[in-house]
Write a protein that holds these residues in place. Structure first.
Motif, PDB file in Angstrom:
ATOM      1  N   MET A  90     -25.357  16.365  -8.227  1.00 20.22           N
ATOM      2  CA  MET A  90     -26.247  16.116  -7.088  1.00 20.22           C
ATOM      3  C   MET A  90     -25.724  16.820  -5.838  1.00 20.22           C
ATOM      4  N   ASN A  91     -26.646  17.136  -4.930  1.00 12.36           N
ATOM      5  CA  ASN A  91     -26.262  17.611  -3.602  1.00 12.36           C
ATOM      6  C   ASN A  91     -26.131  16.385  -2.705  1.00 12.36           C
ATOM      7  N   ILE A  92     -24.910  16.105  -2.265  1.00 10.54           N
ATOM      8  CA  ILE A  92     -24.630  14.886  -1.496  1.00 10.54           C
ATOM      9  C   ILE A  92     -24.077  15.257  -0.129  1.00 10.54           C
ATOM     10  N   LEU A  93     -24.679  14.705   0.922  1.00  8.19           N
ATOM     11  CA  LEU A  93     -24.187  14.928   2.273  1.00  8.19           C
ATOM     12  C   LEU A  93     -23.631  13.609   2.808  1.00  8.19           C
ATOM     13  N   ILE A  94     -22.397  13.654   3.317  1.00 12.86           N
ATOM     14  CA  ILE A  94     -21.759  12.474   3.898  1.00 12.86           C
ATOM     15  C   ILE A  94     -21.879  12.572   5.416  1.00 12.86           C
ATOM     16  N   LEU A  95     -22.623  11.648   6.017  1.00 13.26           N
ATOM     17  CA  LEU A  95     -22.768  11.611   7.471  1.00 13.26           C
ATOM     18  C   LEU A  95     -21.746  10.618   8.026  1.00 13.26           C
ATOM     19  N   GLY A  96     -20.682  11.165   8.622  1.00  7.80           N
ATOM     20  CA  GLY A  96     -19.616  10.327   9.166  1.00  7.80           C
ATOM     21  C   GLY A  96     -18.392  10.321   8.279  1.00  7.80           C
ATOM     22  N   PRO A  97     -17.663  11.449   8.200  1.00 10.48           N
ATOM     23  CA  PRO A  97     -16.487  11.507   7.309  1.00 10.48           C
ATOM     24  C   PRO A  97     -15.243  10.849   7.918  1.00 10.48           C
ATOM     25  N   GLY A  98     -15.367   9.549   8.231  1.00 15.15           N
ATOM     26  CA  GLY A  98     -14.210   8.742   8.607  1.00 15.15           C
ATOM     27  C   GLY A  98     -13.457   8.358   7.342  1.00 15.15           C
ATOM     28  N   ALA A  99     -12.792   7.223   7.355  1.00 17.12           N
ATOM     29  CA  ALA A  99     -11.986   6.830   6.199  1.00 17.12           C
ATOM     30  C   ALA A  99     -12.849   6.610   4.951  1.00 17.12           C
ATOM     31  N   VAL A 100     -13.867   5.760   5.061  1.00 17.90           N
ATOM     32  CA  VAL A 100     -14.714   5.448   3.900  1.00 17.90           C
ATOM     33  C   VAL A 100     -15.533   6.671   3.482  1.00 17.90           C
ATOM     34  N   GLY A 101     -16.088   7.389   4.459  1.00 19.66           N
ATOM     35  CA  GLY A 101     -16.868   8.593   4.151  1.00 19.66           C
ATOM     36  C   GLY A 101     -16.037   9.659   3.462  1.00 19.66           C
ATOM     37  N   SER A 102     -14.808   9.837   3.923  1.00 23.16           N
ATOM     38  CA  SER A 102     -13.908  10.829   3.312  1.00 23.16           C
ATOM     39  C   SER A 102     -13.500  10.429   1.905  1.00 23.16           C
ATOM     40  N   LEU A 103     -13.317   9.121   1.696  1.00 20.41           N
ATOM     41  CA  LEU A 103     -12.976   8.631   0.350  1.00 20.41           C
ATOM     42  C   LEU A 103     -14.098   8.971  -0.634  1.00 20.41           C
ATOM     43  N   TRP A 104     -15.333   8.671  -0.243  1.00 22.64           N
ATOM     44  CA  TRP A 104     -16.466   8.967  -1.130  1.00 22.64           C
ATOM     45  C   TRP A 104     -16.674  10.472  -1.294  1.00 22.64           C
ATOM     46  N   ALA A 105     -16.473  11.235  -0.221  1.00 16.32           N
ATOM     47  CA  ALA A 105     -16.635  12.700  -0.305  1.00 16.32           C
ATOM     48  C   ALA A 105     -15.700  13.291  -1.352  1.00 16.32           C
ATOM     49  N   THR A 106     -14.427  12.908  -1.282  1.00 17.80           N
ATOM     50  CA  THR A 106     -13.442  13.463  -2.215  1.00 17.80           C
ATOM     51  C   THR A 106     -13.696  12.976  -3.641  1.00 17.80           C
ATOM     52  N   LYS A 107     -14.107  11.724  -3.782  1.00 16.58           N
ATOM     53  CA  LYS A 107     -14.385  11.176  -5.121  1.00 16.58           C
ATOM     54  C   LYS A 107     -15.630  11.814  -5.742  1.00 16.58           C
ATOM     55  N   PHE A 108     -16.668  12.017  -4.935  1.00 15.04           N
ATOM     56  CA  PHE A 108     -17.876  12.691  -5.436  1.00 15.04           C
ATOM     57  C   PHE A 108     -17.546  14.129  -5.854  1.00 15.04           C
ATOM     58  N   GLN A 109     -16.736  14.814  -5.056  1.00 15.47           N
ATOM     59  CA  GLN A 109     -16.347  16.206  -5.352  1.00 15.47           C
ATOM     60  C   GLN A 109     -15.605  16.275  -6.687  1.00 15.47           C
ATOM     61  N   LEU A 110     -14.666  15.344  -6.876  1.00 12.08           N
ATOM     62  CA  LEU A 110     -13.892  15.304  -8.132  1.00 12.08           C
ATOM     63  C   LEU A 110     -14.779  15.015  -9.338  1.00 12.08           C
ATOM     64  N   ALA A 111     -15.888  14.295  -9.098  1.00 10.25           N
ATOM     65  CA  ALA A 111     -16.821  13.956 -10.180  1.00 10.25           C
ATOM     66  C   ALA A 111     -17.800  15.083 -10.479  1.00 10.25           C
ATOM     67  N   GLY A 112     -17.687  16.203  -9.722  1.00 14.70           N
ATOM     68  CA  GLY A 112     -18.489  17.385 -10.038  1.00 14.70           C
ATOM     69  C   GLY A 112     -19.736  17.566  -9.194  1.00 14.70           C
ATOM     70  N   GLY A 139     -10.684  -0.039   0.045  1.00 13.25           N
ATOM     71  CA  GLY A 139      -9.920   0.184   1.261  1.00 13.25           C
ATOM     72  C   GLY A 139      -9.587   1.654   1.420  1.00 13.25           C
ATOM     73  N   ALA A 140      -9.771   2.174   2.635  1.00  9.58           N
ATOM     74  CA  ALA A 140      -9.443   3.579   2.908  1.00  9.58           C
ATOM     75  C   ALA A 140      -8.859   3.679   4.314  1.00  9.58           C
ATOM     76  N   GLN A 176      -7.144  15.158   8.278  1.00 12.19           N
ATOM     77  CA  GLN A 176      -7.468  15.783   6.991  1.00 12.19           C
ATOM     78  C   GLN A 176      -7.084  14.953   5.771  1.00 12.19           C
ATOM     79  N   GLN A 177      -6.278  13.914   5.946  1.00 11.79           N
ATOM     80  CA  GLN A 177      -5.849  13.136   4.777  1.00 11.79           C
ATOM     81  C   GLN A 177      -6.513  11.767   4.757  1.00 11.79           C
ATOM     82  N   VAL A 178      -6.957  11.358   3.576  1.00 10.54           N
ATOM     83  CA  VAL A 178      -7.487  10.007   3.398  1.00 10.54           C
ATOM     84  C   VAL A 178      -6.708   9.323   2.285  1.00 10.54           C
ATOM     85  N   LEU A 179      -6.301   8.095   2.541  1.00  9.74           N
ATOM     86  CA  LEU A 179      -5.566   7.310   1.550  1.00  9.74           C
ATOM     87  C   LEU A 179      -6.479   6.222   0.996  1.00  9.74           C
TER      88      LEU A 179
END
Length: 296
Positions: A1-23, A119-120, A126-129
């Motif tokens: 899917m084409n996914i856009l994250i509006l607001g790449p704070g902690a939670v947004g960055s967590l989902w962005a990186t996880k979606f990217q890893l999922a292809g 939790g994120a 640039q780093q999200v835990l």
């Protein structure tokens, strides 16, 4: 899917990186005008995403909004003319009250609401835990959104566990109730969540919960005092070492989400002519704290 994250704070960055890893093909829309942003999940290699790309916005199958509740309107307003009518728009934040406004602006779009306990934390830009594994629930806000149950499987593949909840409103109210009990008190007393288990807070928490139950029952959320109070105290104990987001916002003198948490409860109470003095007192106290910063 084409996914856009509006607001790449902690939670947004967590989902962005996880979606990217999922292809999935992921893009960001952050406050910075840089055309590319890099993110690192925990100790994994950096990944780069386009930022503020109009074409990515127009081609998005899913827009995940992860800004704070009070930022939703100003964040998405400039994007509205470019959002395709078929794009699914999903809200994921603390509090309630933004979906109604969003649905009025995007009446043709499927609107989905999500709540997560993952939790994120971003120690740097640039780093999200990923600080705590949790559970995510999704549900449709409007009729078209209710047809998007396939998203649960998509998101579960990226960051489990995700479930579709046809009664997402009930789940959101339970989370709102927990936030109404924990967030203002920890912000006012500048304490960790676990300190609310102390005897000095018992009467206040009991009164807050009684008010919540009365309003929730009028909102057709079936809940009784014993179970809701037990749920609130379970979260207090499970997150004992944590600072609530509202405590952190007050500590850093940032605007809180009180209007979309306790404020939303008070609006519902007013609609049903229910007196909620304990929650009203907490709301006023947080608003006074916020006001004191602007008056300095």
């Amino acid at each position: 899917m084409n996914i856009l994250i509006l607001g790449p704070g902690a939670v947004g960055s967590l989902w962005a990186t996880k979606f990217q890893l999922a292809g999935h093909h992921v893009s960001l829309w952050g406050r910075t005008s840089e055309s590319e942003l890099s993110l690192q999940l925990d100790d994994a290699p950096f990944t780069t995403y386009s930022n503020q790309s109009i074409s990515s916005l127009q081609e998005a199958d899913l827009i995940l909004i992860t800004v704070k509740a009070w930022q939703v309107e100003s964040a998405i307003e400039p994007l509205l003319p470019h959002i395709n009518a078929d794009t699914i728009v999903m809200l994921m934040h603390n509090g309630m009250g933004t979906a109604e406004w969003l649905a009025s602006k995007l009446s043709a779009n499927p609107i989905v609401i999500a709540t997560t306990t993952h939790g994120a934390y971003k120690p740097s830009k640039q780093q999200v835990l990923h600080t705590g594994h949790g559970y995510t629930q999704l549900g449709g806000f409007n009729a078209k959104g209710a047809q998007c149950d396939f998203l649960a499987e998509v998101m579960n593949h990226a960051l489990p566990e995700v479930n579709w909840n046809p009664n997402i409103n009930g789940a959101l109210w339970i989370k709102l109730a927990i936030n109404c009990a924990i967030n203002p008190l920890t912000a006012i007393h500048q304490c960790k969540n676990g300190e609310l288990a102390g005897a000095e807070f018992t009467t206040e928490l009991v009164n807050i919960t009684h008010e919540l139950v009365e309003v929730m029952n009028k909102e057709e959320i079936e809940v009784e005092f014993g179970s809701l109070y037990a749920t609130i105290m379970q979260v207090v104990n499970a997150t004992a070492a944590n600072y609530s987001s509202m405590r952190q916002d007050v500590f850093h003198k940032r605007r809180t989400e009180i209007d979309f948490i306790t404020g939303y409860l008070l609006q519902a109470a007013k609609k049903h002519h229910i007196s909620t003095p304990e929650n009203a007192k907490l709301y006023q106290h947080i608003k006074q704290i916020e006001q004191s910063w602007t008056e300095q």
